[in-house]
Scaffold this motif. Structure first.
Motif, PDB file in Angstrom:
ATOM      1  N   GLU A   1       4.184   2.313 -10.484  1.00 28.63           N
ATOM      2  CA  GLU A   1       5.562   2.550  -9.955  1.00 28.63           C
ATOM      3  C   GLU A   1       5.527   3.130  -8.316  1.00 28.63           C
ATOM      4  N   GLU A   2       4.533   4.088  -8.574  1.00 32.52           N
ATOM      5  CA  GLU A   2       4.169   4.566  -7.072  1.00 32.52           C
ATOM      6  C   GLU A   2       3.724   3.589  -6.070  1.00 32.52           C
ATOM      7  N   ILE A   3       2.679   2.749  -6.744  1.00 30.95           N
ATOM      8  CA  ILE A   3       1.986   1.561  -5.770  1.00 30.95           C
ATOM      9  C   ILE A   3       3.173   0.549  -5.401  1.00 30.95           C
ATOM     10  N   GLU A   4       3.940   0.276  -6.484  1.00 30.67           N
ATOM     11  CA  GLU A   4       5.167  -0.611  -6.185  1.00 30.67           C
ATOM     12  C   GLU A   4       6.176  -0.011  -5.082  1.00 30.67           C
ATOM     13  N   LYS A   5       6.337   1.033  -5.113  1.00 30.85           N
ATOM     14  CA  LYS A   5       7.286   1.670  -4.070  1.00 30.85           C
ATOM     15  C   LYS A   5       6.614   1.695  -2.707  1.00 30.85           C
ATOM     16  N   SER A   6       5.377   2.074  -2.873  1.00 31.42           N
ATOM     17  CA  SER A   6       4.563   1.977  -1.485  1.00 31.42           C
ATOM     18  C   SER A   6       4.376   0.745  -1.099  1.00 31.42           C
ATOM     19  N   LYS A   7       4.431  -0.388  -1.882  1.00 31.91           N
ATOM     20  CA  LYS A   7       4.348  -1.647  -1.118  1.00 31.91           C
ATOM     21  C   LYS A   7       5.426  -1.966  -0.497  1.00 31.91           C
ATOM     22  N   LYS A   8       6.509  -1.670  -1.115  1.00 33.30           N
ATOM     23  CA  LYS A   8       7.891  -1.847  -0.522  1.00 33.30           C
ATOM     24  C   LYS A   8       8.179  -1.266   0.972  1.00 33.30           C
ATOM     25  N   ILE A   9       7.735  -0.079   0.884  1.00 33.65           N
ATOM     26  CA  ILE A   9       7.929   0.671   2.180  1.00 33.65           C
ATOM     27  C   ILE A   9       7.009   0.074   3.212  1.00 33.65           C
ATOM     28  N   VAL A  10       5.670  -0.039   2.881  1.00 35.09           N
ATOM     29  CA  VAL A  10       4.762  -0.617   4.030  1.00 35.09           C
ATOM     30  C   VAL A  10       5.255  -1.913   4.252  1.00 35.09           C
ATOM     31  N   LEU A  11       5.778  -2.816   3.485  1.00 31.88           N
ATOM     32  CA  LEU A  11       6.465  -3.974   3.759  1.00 31.88           C
ATOM     33  C   LEU A  11       7.523  -3.993   4.398  1.00 31.88           C
ATOM     34  N   ALA A  12       8.630  -2.990   4.460  1.00 33.73           N
ATOM     35  CA  ALA A  12       9.635  -2.742   5.423  1.00 33.73           C
ATOM     36  C   ALA A  12       9.054  -2.093   6.809  1.00 33.73           C
ATOM     37  N   PHE A  13       8.269  -1.450   6.892  1.00 36.44           N
ATOM     38  CA  PHE A  13       7.696  -1.080   7.987  1.00 36.44           C
ATOM     39  C   PHE A  13       7.006  -2.410   8.655  1.00 36.44           C
TER      40      PHE A  13
ATOM     41  N   ASP B   1      11.358   7.570   6.966  1.00 32.48           N
ATOM     42  CA  ASP B   1      10.905   8.486   8.071  1.00 32.48           C
ATOM     43  C   ASP B   1       9.530   7.958   8.113  1.00 32.48           C
ATOM     44  N   PRO B   2       8.783   8.303   9.459  1.00 29.38           N
ATOM     45  CA  PRO B   2       7.455   8.100   9.570  1.00 29.38           C
ATOM     46  C   PRO B   2       6.453   8.614   8.567  1.00 29.38           C
ATOM     47  N   PRO B   3       6.768   9.943   8.319  1.00 29.95           N
ATOM     48  CA  PRO B   3       5.548  10.526   7.260  1.00 29.95           C
ATOM     49  C   PRO B   3       5.575   9.979   5.912  1.00 29.95           C
ATOM     50  N   VAL B   4       6.953   9.325   5.571  1.00 27.41           N
ATOM     51  CA  VAL B   4       7.012   8.382   4.270  1.00 27.41           C
ATOM     52  C   VAL B   4       6.063   7.111   4.351  1.00 27.41           C
ATOM     53  N   VAL B   5       6.074   6.646   5.436  1.00 25.15           N
ATOM     54  CA  VAL B   5       5.546   5.412   5.687  1.00 25.15           C
ATOM     55  C   VAL B   5       3.880   5.634   5.579  1.00 25.15           C
ATOM     56  N   ALA B   6       3.532   6.732   6.647  1.00 23.78           N
ATOM     57  CA  ALA B   6       2.104   6.989   6.307  1.00 23.78           C
ATOM     58  C   ALA B   6       1.671   7.330   4.983  1.00 23.78           C
ATOM     59  N   ARG B   7       2.368   8.069   4.158  1.00 22.55           N
ATOM     60  CA  ARG B   7       2.018   8.521   2.916  1.00 22.55           C
ATOM     61  C   ARG B   7       1.855   7.237   1.817  1.00 22.55           C
ATOM     62  N   ALA B   8       2.820   6.283   2.113  1.00 24.06           N
ATOM     63  CA  ALA B   8       2.891   5.015   1.476  1.00 24.06           C
ATOM     64  C   ALA B   8       1.687   4.314   1.853  1.00 24.06           C
ATOM     65  N   GLN B   9       1.369   4.221   2.917  1.00 22.12           N
ATOM     66  CA  GLN B   9      -0.032   3.367   3.396  1.00 22.12           C
ATOM     67  C   GLN B   9      -1.177   4.349   2.736  1.00 22.12           C
ATOM     68  N   LYS B  10      -1.128   5.317   2.869  1.00 25.38           N
ATOM     69  CA  LYS B  10      -2.384   6.067   2.202  1.00 25.38           C
ATOM     70  C   LYS B  10      -2.432   5.712   0.766  1.00 25.38           C
ATOM     71  N   ILE B  11      -1.488   5.754   0.008  1.00 29.37           N
ATOM     72  CA  ILE B  11      -1.386   5.514  -1.294  1.00 29.37           C
ATOM     73  C   ILE B  11      -1.964   3.935  -1.534  1.00 29.37           C
ATOM     74  N   ILE B  12      -1.318   2.878  -0.815  1.00 26.54           N
ATOM     75  CA  ILE B  12      -1.780   1.519  -0.681  1.00 26.54           C
ATOM     76  C   ILE B  12      -3.378   1.573  -0.586  1.00 26.54           C
ATOM     77  N   ASP B  13      -3.858   2.067   0.344  1.00 25.05           N
ATOM     78  CA  ASP B  13      -5.146   2.209   0.636  1.00 25.05           C
ATOM     79  C   ASP B  13      -5.979   2.696  -0.360  1.00 25.05           C
ATOM     80  N   LEU B  14      -5.705   3.721  -1.116  1.00 21.89           N
ATOM     81  CA  LEU B  14      -6.294   4.329  -2.175  1.00 21.89           C
ATOM     82  C   LEU B  14      -6.450   3.258  -3.350  1.00 21.89           C
ATOM     83  N   ALA B  15      -5.121   2.781  -3.380  1.00 21.75           N
ATOM     84  CA  ALA B  15      -4.885   1.940  -4.668  1.00 21.75           C
ATOM     85  C   ALA B  15      -6.027   0.829  -4.423  1.00 21.75           C
ATOM     86  N   VAL B  16      -6.277   0.266  -3.390  1.00 14.57           N
ATOM     87  CA  VAL B  16      -7.207  -0.982  -3.031  1.00 14.57           C
ATOM     88  C   VAL B  16      -8.519  -0.413  -3.278  1.00 14.57           C
TER      89      VAL B  16
END
Lengths: 409, 409, 409
Positions: free
Chosen positions: A345-357, A376-391
């Motif tokens: 779920e966390e990864i899915e949500k992060s994907k949406k945020i990164v895509l929106a960005f 907010d920018p920190p939320v985008v940054a965190r989503a990107q970090k989660i995506i990076d980790l998931a990869v």
């Protein structure tokens, strides 16, 4: 002239990769070395040569040295001998083994700190392989795992380990002692490109700021400018009371940890698996950390035999907002890392945020929105970090963004 | 001279009671209106007349105007056209529809705020009937329910709604945006006899005081002296940390609300039904509010389809001390109102307190006592309020005091 | 000249060990006493003699005195008559019965306060035997258990009880009233070698400090230097908010207690057995107390009939860190004392830890381990404290360590 012997290090049937040295200074007779070692045939001469070199470095020409070796590496022998010398004679000198170039890496304030492995600061056998278990961080502990009479020699051993042991990219951490002894620890540890200092039983912001200032001075004196982060540990009711002040006390604080064994002892209550007795403390500490933009880190799980209980504990911990946990045994590391890793779920949500960005960015919009909601920018940054980790963890393909149908973007 | 078109409002198959207007300014040819509307036969001429009037009011003599109407009321058309004009041309003017006399009521600081219905600030179809559902309050939302590019037109629409829509005695509330945009919202919203302003993502007392001061200035400039209350919303860990300071930051603060969707996002945890992850935050906020003599208000319940889960959630919420909850669908209102209404025990206790007060009063005693225990005036006041509500809700006869046997008094 | 009667004390079928006196001052006719007492035959003359003496002490030569006696002891009769006199005439005098030498003991700040028995301050029948139940403390209550019109006479009765009743070594406590009335209570109560003052509905540090200062002045004026400790009671949400400030407000604060009946009333919630509604308040208060090095004391348990529920409540309370509980009935005392004392498991575990430590110490090891579990020094310290208490309570032999077979060590 000191005729008595000084000793350092450990020996005995259970000791590995360590040695015990006994040193008697003399005023005649040169250097006499009595070496007992299983590897004497292979390394005897080289050990003796190293020891003679070190004794000479400290200006010692006449001494009797007994070494009871259990397979100590060179940096361990050097640390043990230096400790024995410093017990026997006043000296301003330090005998520093080479600092490996590959140990000079820095870490970032926001990196994941899911697991951090505690390694007792006077047990070289546990240091040598510590880097093999993929812990996010390795803590060389100078505090509770080292008996009072061993504090000085542990400090020298940890210094040498930081110079000579390759921890394979784990964040290189040290837990210093409280008070004045902790300040001495800093002098010796900080110049070794340590990444993070854990501050035990922290109870006020002033202590953190003093340590930050002292670190800055030590770095300036050594001509270093690598970041040295701080992780205060809350282990008393007073620390809990001050947790928000501590969390925002200094710019280099990147996390606060809770130590539940000490906290429940301070509260005078048994520590239970359910943890009702520390629920207030733990949730207050999580909130204090999140409010300060830093990571809340949970206590170690003491029962190293029960992996299923550990797994449950990690899930509860993560559900409350903790972002990592201490480990006292390497086998705990994979369970903890897997537990704190982002879920589907966390990864899915992060994907949406990164895509929106990406969407907003490609349209030249200054504001990122998901539905009608601004991100907010920190939320985008965190989503990107989660995506990076998931990869990185193989939970998501590196090319995930190209695999999404255009009409979904 | 601007040859491009500006647009405002919404159109499409799902849009009701709204219109989309497109405006192109010109320097010749007079005003040309292209109206598409299901009600053209009945209202076409009147709509065109209104639009011409508004264009003239803003000094526009030559323009092409296209209106795609889905049954918009006059105040909506006016808002949409004004927004399009303001995108096309600089103007200091505002086109204000009449403010209904029946909208000029005030509310009291201690009134019950069991249910408050969120209405997106750019969706006129949801505003028109909002007053029919007996919500204690109606929130016209300028923040999270309005996309970044729609913020300006929503502000004008909400202004017109506050002037023209009758909310049947519900407390008239608006949620402003954060920061500078929120200050602009105040300029437009405060003069409309709004009863209460919700402050989103509140994290400090200074923000509340700035808003209170700005409201005072705006009221003074407009010659108004109706009370405008404040309800800061706590939606971040930092807000939780500051909740007591926020609760007592300003005299016009009558409640603090918690926003759990945003709070759990800020904490980086999933929101669960049991809510263990926010238990600390919720109970801390309740305590901060009670300690400040104001109302703690719970988050919205997201699942609009599950009435039984909502009912349970309301009971848990009330049991912790919350005095109200947000609603995102009108069907949630009766469940919430019923859940927060005083129960039989609460009514019985309140009757005893009110009787003890009447007793003391009739005997000329300065102190009210129940048994040996003194009852403070605020407790008496609250009991009286509960009795009044119980009577209003039909849970208690208006003549209850006369129905009690004399020997029981 | 006052022709009306003043009365004091209690009479009626349920009254024991009390009396009601009615006093009418006159200007002629001497002292006329109308005594109604079951013990008239035995003590009639002695009671009349005492009353005449007291009237003379206050300079009253002519009066009509009616006494309705239910077996009042001498200090009760004296208190009742003094109260009636003070209602009838202005006087600076106090009539002090002897202060028993055995009542002049002091207590220590860190003594156990497992149980403290509330005794209403105007009910002498409950005071006389209060010392027989082995409560750690006895509270003579001037606050909520005394009606507003009885406050003045209760103060005099409690004063006399503190001088004349032997509480068998229990800590002698008094709960004063709030505000100015409480300051008057101090004047009268502090000189009686009271050990501890409970401060009701405490909401700030300043109140505690004022009381501490006033007590110092009173003691200085009376030439006393026995310690008088303070136990603020947190009974409102504001008190909870200020609990840490209150806990560390003054050196004589040795404990903070929570009053859940008043707290839930202040919060406007029903008090439940599970206590979720006050979990935040209770755990915050425990932490504030522990952080200040003082004892957190739990609320009274209202249902005096359900011993099993009380037992469960004590266990929960202790598990959270509370170190004692109020009692409203003597039968609750043994359950509470037993519940807060260390249990067999706690003692057994503590023995193992202490033994493991002794073992490690004798072998010169830095780390203490129990099975696979590392034991930190604070845990060892706590275990030692529990062992000391168990020995003191007779739950463990002082020589337990020598009684363990060598092969178990």
């Amino acid at each position: 002239m000191n005729n008595s012997y000084t000793t350092s290090g450990n020996s005995g049937p259970k000791v590995r990769s360590d040695c015990e040295v006994s040193l008697g200074l003399s005023d005649r007779g040169g250097i006499v070395i009595d070496l007992k070692s299983k590897v004497e045939a292979l390394y005897g001469e080289s050990i003796k040569k190293q020891c003679t070199e070190i004794l000479n470095y400290f200006g010692i020409r006449d001494a009797f040295l007994r070494i009871d070796d259990s397979g100590a590496l060179s940096f361990v022998i050097a640390a043990r001998l230096e400790s024995a010398i410093k017990k026997a004679a006043d000296t301003e000198l330090d005998y520093l083994p080479d600092l490996l170039e590959e140990n000079k890496y820095s870490t970032s304030s926001g990196r994941f700190r899911f697991s951090r492995l505690y390694v007792p600061g006077n047990t070289p056998g546990m240091m040598i392989n510590a880097g093999l278990h993929s812990a996010d961080g390795i803590i060389l502990d100078l505090e509770d795992s080292v008996g009072p009479e061993k504090k000085d020699e542990a400090r020298i051993l940890v210094r040498n380990a930081l110079r000579q042991v390759n921890f394979n990219g784990a964040e290189r951490m040290a837990r210093i002692n409280q008070g004045e002894r902790g300040m001495k620890d800093l002098e010796v540890i900080v110049p070794q490109y340590v990444n993070l200092i854990l501050i035990p039983k922290c109870e006020d912001a002033a202590t953190v700021r003093n340590i930050e200032n002292r670190i800055s001075e030590i770095k300036a004196n050594a001509g270093l400018n690598n970041p040295v982060y701080l992780m205060p540990i809350i282990e008393t009711a007073l620390g809990v009371e001050m947790s928000f002040e501590i969390a925002r006390s200094a710019a280099s604080v990147v996390a606060i940890a809770v130590g539940l064994e000490d906290l429940t002892a301070d509260m005078g209550v048994p520590r239970t698996v359910e943890g009702k007795e520390t629920f207030y403390a733990r949730t207050r500490i999580v909130n204090a950390a999140k409010a300060s933009g830093i990571q809340p880190i949970d206590s170690v799980f003491s029962d190293v035999g029960d992996m299923e209980a550990l797994r449950q504990s990690v899930l509860s911990s993560k559900a409350l907002g903790f972002e990592g946990m201490g480990c006292i045994h390497p086998r705990q590391i994979p369970v903890i890392r897997q537990g704190f890793a982002p879920g589907p779920e966390e990864i899915e949500k992060s994907k949406k945020i990164v895509l929106a960005f990406e969407n907003a960015h490609s349209k030249g919009l200054g504001v990122v929105a998901l539905g009608s909601k601004m991100i907010d920018p920190p939320v985008v940054a965190r989503a990107q970090k989660i995506i990076d980790l998931a990869v990185r963890l193989g939970l998501l393909s590196g090319g995930w963004m190209n695999e999404i149908p255009a009409e979904m973007k």
